[in-house]
Enzyme design. Structure first.
Site, PDB file in Angstrom:
ATOM      1  CG  ASP A   7      38.176  42.914  28.810  1.00 49.75           C
ATOM      2  OD1 ASP A   7      38.893  41.927  28.534  1.00 49.75           O
ATOM      3  OD2 ASP A   7      36.946  42.829  28.996  1.00 49.75           O
ATOM      4  CD  GLU A  67      41.489  38.959  29.893  1.00 47.70           C
ATOM      5  OE1 GLU A  67      41.198  38.891  31.096  1.00 47.70           O
ATOM      6  OE2 GLU A  67      40.653  38.893  28.970  1.00 47.70           O
ATOM      7  CG  ASP A 140      33.437  44.210  28.058  1.00 51.37           C
ATOM      8  OD1 ASP A 140      33.942  43.241  27.469  1.00 51.37           O
ATOM      9  OD2 ASP A 140      32.212  44.368  28.181  1.00 51.37           O
TER      10      ASP A 140
END
Length: 171
Positions: A7, A67, A140
């Site tokens: 992330d 991501e 996260d």
């Protein structure tokens, strides 16, 4: 298959390493690389690169899932996150890791079955799929594990599709 989920960010970079075998997930390692806001940005990028490199060397993943950048609300952070993401991708490249990118919608759909799921739902399903006693912190980290799960599901689907094209049926 061992998957490193990331992330991306520049203050907190969540990571999660999972093993995906025979349709089952197992968390191997997870946490966060953090940088201090008082540190010059170039040094923060170096810390991110070094931290992700250490995670890669420790866990020897087969692939990385990260991501895709998505900035709907806070566009002021878009460039710093993109720069941090660049050093993360460089760490993957330097270790010959294939990189796969997923949107938040894809991650939510893979983990919960619903692309409009709320963050607590995604975090709880991540915990359940990995059979963890609690949701990993910071958020996260849980997000990174969800990204790794998303890649595992997509990889399995892509493999089944490829085998079916070649006449091999998997049940």
């Amino acid at each position: 298959m061992k998957i490193l989920g990331i992330d991306p960010g520049y203050a907190i970079i969540g990571y999660g390493v999972i093993e995906f075998q025979r349709g089952r997930y197992h968390a191997l390692d997870y946490g966060a690389v953090t940088t201090n806001a008082d540190t010059p940005f170039g040094e923060r990028l170096q810390q991110i690169y070094n931290g992700i490199t250490a995670v890669i060397q420790k866990n020897a993943p087969d692939e990385m899932a990260i991501e895709k950048l998505y900035f709907q609300n806070n566009q002021k952070t878009a460039i710093p996150v993109a720069e941090a993401r660049g050093v993360i991708l460089l760490a993957a490249q330097n270790h010959h890791l294939p990189v796969n990118e997923y949107t938040p919608l894809q991650v939510k759909s893979a983990v919960t079955g619903y692309g409009q799921a709320h963050k607590p739902q995604v975090m709880e399903m991540t915990r359940r799929l990995l059979k963890l006693s609690e949701v990993p912190k910071p958020d996260d980290t849980a997000d990174a594990l969800a990204i790794a799960i998303c890649h595992a599901q997509n990889s399995a689907t892509n493999l089944k599709h490829l085998l079916n094209q070649r006449g091999v049926v998997i049940r």
